[in-house]
Structure formats: C-alpha cells, structure tokens
Design a protein around this motif. Structure first.
Motif, PDB file in Angstrom:
ATOM      1  N   THR A 166     -97.250-118.646  58.301  1.00 35.02           N
ATOM      2  CA  THR A 166     -96.960-118.922  58.776  1.00 35.02           C
ATOM      3  C   THR A 166     -96.509-118.656  60.218  1.00 35.02           C
ATOM      4  O   THR A 166     -95.671-119.646  61.699  1.00 35.02           O
ATOM      5  N   VAL A 167     -96.842-117.278  60.552  1.00 30.00           N
ATOM      6  CA  VAL A 167     -95.989-116.792  61.638  1.00 30.00           C
ATOM      7  C   VAL A 167     -96.739-116.421  62.409  1.00 30.00           C
ATOM      8  O   VAL A 167     -98.604-115.622  62.860  1.00 30.00           O
ATOM      9  N   GLU A 168     -96.602-116.573  64.009  1.00 31.82           N
ATOM     10  CA  GLU A 168     -97.668-116.439  64.865  1.00 31.82           C
ATOM     11  C   GLU A 168     -97.813-115.205  65.571  1.00 31.82           C
ATOM     12  O   GLU A 168     -96.895-114.319  65.439  1.00 31.82           O
ATOM     13  N   ASN A 169     -99.179-114.507  65.698  1.00 34.38           N
ATOM     14  CA  ASN A 169     -99.326-113.297  65.858  1.00 34.38           C
ATOM     15  C   ASN A 169     -98.927-112.736  64.948  1.00 34.38           C
ATOM     16  O   ASN A 169     -98.999-110.969  65.188  1.00 34.38           O
ATOM     17  N   TYR A 170     -99.503-113.105  63.565  1.00 32.42           N
ATOM     18  CA  TYR A 170     -98.565-112.528  62.549  1.00 32.42           C
ATOM     19  C   TYR A 170     -99.870-110.491  62.697  1.00 32.42           C
ATOM     20  O   TYR A 170    -100.360-110.468  62.948  1.00 32.42           O
ATOM     21  N   LEU A 171     -98.585-109.074  62.652  1.00 33.69           N
ATOM     22  CA  LEU A 171     -98.729-108.170  63.142  1.00 33.69           C
ATOM     23  C   LEU A 171     -99.458-108.062  64.180  1.00 33.69           C
ATOM     24  O   LEU A 171     -99.965-106.770  64.845  1.00 33.69           O
ATOM     25  N   LEU A 172     -99.759-108.903  65.329  1.00 34.36           N
ATOM     26  CA  LEU A 172     -99.813-108.197  66.362  1.00 34.36           C
ATOM     27  C   LEU A 172     -98.860-108.494  67.715  1.00 34.36           C
ATOM     28  O   LEU A 172     -99.367-109.320  68.856  1.00 34.36           O
ATOM     29  N   ALA A 173     -97.847-109.237  67.149  1.00 35.76           N
ATOM     30  CA  ALA A 173     -96.470-109.659  68.214  1.00 35.76           C
ATOM     31  C   ALA A 173     -96.138-107.990  68.038  1.00 35.76           C
ATOM     32  O   ALA A 173     -95.088-107.263  67.244  1.00 35.76           O
ATOM     33  N   VAL A 174     -95.242-108.015  69.369  1.00 35.56           N
ATOM     34  CA  VAL A 174     -94.038-106.954  69.694  1.00 35.56           C
ATOM     35  C   VAL A 174     -92.540-107.535  69.998  1.00 35.56           C
ATOM     36  O   VAL A 174     -93.127-108.566  70.525  1.00 35.56           O
ATOM     37  N   ASP A 175     -91.263-105.933  69.991  1.00 37.65           N
ATOM     38  CA  ASP A 175     -90.465-106.730  70.562  1.00 37.65           C
ATOM     39  C   ASP A 175     -90.876-106.836  72.440  1.00 37.65           C
ATOM     40  O   ASP A 175     -89.523-107.560  72.450  1.00 37.65           O
ATOM     41  N   ASN A 176     -91.174-105.908  72.659  1.00 39.94           N
ATOM     42  CA  ASN A 176     -91.505-105.283  74.259  1.00 39.94           C
ATOM     43  C   ASN A 176     -92.633-105.356  74.611  1.00 39.94           C
ATOM     44  O   ASN A 176     -93.753-104.319  73.810  1.00 39.94           O
ATOM     45  N   GLU A 177     -93.364-106.115  75.284  1.00 41.99           N
ATOM     46  CA  GLU A 177     -94.719-106.466  76.104  1.00 41.99           C
ATOM     47  C   GLU A 177     -94.497-104.614  77.029  1.00 41.99           C
ATOM     48  O   GLU A 177     -94.233-104.888  78.091  1.00 41.99           O
ATOM     49  N   VAL A 178     -96.116-104.412  77.128  1.00 42.37           N
ATOM     50  CA  VAL A 178     -97.031-104.071  78.225  1.00 42.37           C
ATOM     51  C   VAL A 178     -96.634-104.829  79.533  1.00 42.37           C
ATOM     52  O   VAL A 178     -97.598-105.652  79.022  1.00 42.37           O
ATOM     53  N   VAL A 179     -96.576-104.759  80.575  1.00 45.15           N
ATOM     54  CA  VAL A 179     -96.737-105.780  81.724  1.00 45.15           C
ATOM     55  C   VAL A 179     -96.701-104.975  83.104  1.00 45.15           C
ATOM     56  O   VAL A 179     -97.179-103.758  83.339  1.00 45.15           O
ATOM     57  N   VAL A 180     -98.533-105.271  82.887  1.00 42.30           N
ATOM     58  CA  VAL A 180     -98.965-104.699  84.428  1.00 42.30           C
ATOM     59  C   VAL A 180     -99.722-105.768  85.268  1.00 42.30           C
ATOM     60  O   VAL A 180    -100.079-107.297  85.223  1.00 42.30           O
ATOM     61  N   PRO A 181     -99.434-105.898  86.445  1.00 49.21           N
ATOM     62  CA  PRO A 181     -99.828-106.448  87.914  1.00 49.21           C
ATOM     63  C   PRO A 181    -102.082-106.840  87.422  1.00 49.21           C
ATOM     64  O   PRO A 181    -102.694-105.779  87.315  1.00 49.21           O
ATOM     65  N   VAL A 182    -102.431-108.214  87.478  1.00 49.56           N
ATOM     66  CA  VAL A 182    -103.569-107.953  87.937  1.00 49.56           C
ATOM     67  C   VAL A 182    -104.165-107.830  88.595  1.00 49.56           C
ATOM     68  O   VAL A 182    -103.736-107.185  90.052  1.00 49.56           O
ATOM     69  N   ASP A 183    -105.613-107.165  88.862  1.00 47.35           N
ATOM     70  CA  ASP A 183    -106.199-106.488  89.837  1.00 47.35           C
ATOM     71  C   ASP A 183    -105.943-105.557  90.334  1.00 47.35           C
ATOM     72  O   ASP A 183    -105.514-105.011  91.142  1.00 47.35           O
TER      73      ASP A 183
END
Length: 270
Positions: A166-183
């Motif tokens: 019932t957990v979305e993206n179980y074991l594949l989610a984090v509290d702080n995502e890495v964010v990068v720009p496209v291209d």
C-alpha cells in the motif's frame, strides 16, 4: 490416469503467474533504454552484441542438429579418420577473432565517452554513508542528506501493521530528492565515508562505486523531465536495501527555484 509432475509443472507455473498478475505488471525482461545519451549507447551496444550472439548460437546449434540427424550411425555414417586440418583451424581462429574485434571497437568507444566528464555544467559530490546519501552541489552552495522516506521506513519494520504493497514507491522513495536541470551535463564525484557503496540509477546508465578515501567520476545528461529511481548497488551492511536514490529532472526554471528554496532553508537554520 496418472499425471506426471513434468506435465503438471508448466500448468502450475502459468497459474502462479496469473494469480500474481499485478506483481508482474512492471516486469521487463530487457534492460531499460533510459533517458541519457550514455544509456542509449549502452542499450544499442547491448542489442548489437545480443543479436550477434544469437546469430552465432543459431548457426552453431543448427549445424549440430543437422550433423546429429544427417550423419547419425543408424543411417550408416562413418566417422572420419583425420586428426588435423589447417584450413579448418585457420577459419575457426580468424572468424571469432574478427567478431571479437568488431564488438570491441564500439564497446571501447562507449567506455571512453562514459569516462569523459569534460564540459560539465553542474558538479555534485555524492558521499555514501551507512545507510544514506549526502549530496553537495559544489558550485551552488547547497548540500543535504537523503534517506529512506518515513512511510517506507515504517512499513519495512516487523510488526508495524503496514502493508508494504500500500506504500507508493516502497523502498524507492526518499525524504530529499536530487534535483537537476534537463539537458545539462551533470558531473558526479562519488566517494564513501565508511564502507563500500555504489550509486546506481538504471535510466541514466550510471553505476559508480563509492569507495572511502577515493573519488570516482561519472556523468549524465538527462534529456527527459521526470523522476528516476535507483539504489545502492553494493552490499554495505544490514540496511543495504534501505538507501534508495531519487533524481528529479526539471526545467531550468524549476531547478533555479528549487535552489533558491534550498538556500533559503540554509539561511534560516539557527
């Protein structure tokens, strides 16, 4: 009537797959094409060599089947007495060598491109810890830890009463995502703080060991916005399976806004 196990086994296997239908809905046999130039190079190289190996296998096994059927003893075939044939030996040496060289050239070119971090526009230092990741945007003045999100962390505990499905993206989610720009060519400096880790995101075709005392380099240029997930790919301890990686690729404007929010958070910390 007696039902033999070897006849019943395929039926039971098909039944099990039909029952577990949702669990197999995301199953893919082949490797992902990915969203980077490197991942596409790797995929195309993989498919090229796969087809070469398939053609070789069909030729070899086809010749074996023909030889077994056509020249079997029951048809009166008599084995040859020769022990040496120079022509045959040259052929089965030269042809495999040529095939190996033909496969090695594009593979070497891809490996050289994968190690070329020149011209990068963004540099992120990644440090693996037991059991979390630390990201440092060297030129942007932003750094943070990224750990398993609370929902997955709660569901993984024995006796929690939470169904992991019932957990979305179980074991594949984090509290702080890495964010990068496209291209944007992103250079990664990967190291470890305690034991061996490995930073791995399949859609980027990036897997780089995080070794304490050493810095390994990698890079990627994502051309499609979205969220991409990975995991630590090195057995680093009892919680090895609980240090996922999440990278969000956004437009340049969204990235700049995210950087501003991060810098504001740092400035407001007492």
């Amino acid at each position: 009537m007696i039902i033999r196990p070897r006849v019943l086994a395929p039926v039971l296997a098909l039944l099990a797959l039909s029952i577990a239908g949702p669990a197999w809905s995301d199953f893919e046999l082949n490797m992902p094409v990915g969203v980077t130039t490197t991942s596409r190079d790797v995929y195309e190289l993989h498919m090229l060599i796969l087809w070469i190996c398939t053609i070789i296998a069909l030729g070899v096994y086809g010749a074996m089947v023909v030889a077994i059927v056509k020249f079997r003893k029951s048809k009166g075939a008599v084995a040859a007495k020769f022990t040496h044939n120079s022509t045959a030996e040259v052929v089965w040496t030269v042809i495999p060598a040529a095939i190996l060289i033909a496969m090695a050239v594009p593979a070497a070119e891809s490996l050289i491109r994968m190690e070329d971090t020149r011209g990068s526009e963004l540099t992120i230092k990644i440090t693996g810890y037991q059991w979390r990741w630390h990201y440092d945007y060297i030129d942007a003045g932003v750094s943070f830890f990224s750990t398993l999100d609370r929902e997955s962390n709660a569901a993984r505990r024995r006796g929690s009463g939470i169904d992991p499905s019932t957990v979305e993206n179980y074991l594949l989610a984090v509290d702080n995502e890495v964010v990068v720009p496209v291209d944007t060519k992103v250079r990664l400096l990967v190291t470890g703080a305690d034991v061996l880790h490995a930073w791995w995101v399949p859609e980027f075709a990036v897997r780089k060991d995080a070794v304490p005392g050493f810095i390994n380099e990698a890079w990627f240029t994502a051309d499609t916005e979205g969220t991409y997930r990975g995991q630590c790919a090195e057995l680093c301890g009892m919680d090895h399976g609980f240090m996922p990686i999440v990278v969000r690729v956004t437009s340049q404007e969204e990235y700049e806004a995210w950087l501003g929010e991060r810098r504001a958070q740092v400035g407001s910390t007492p």
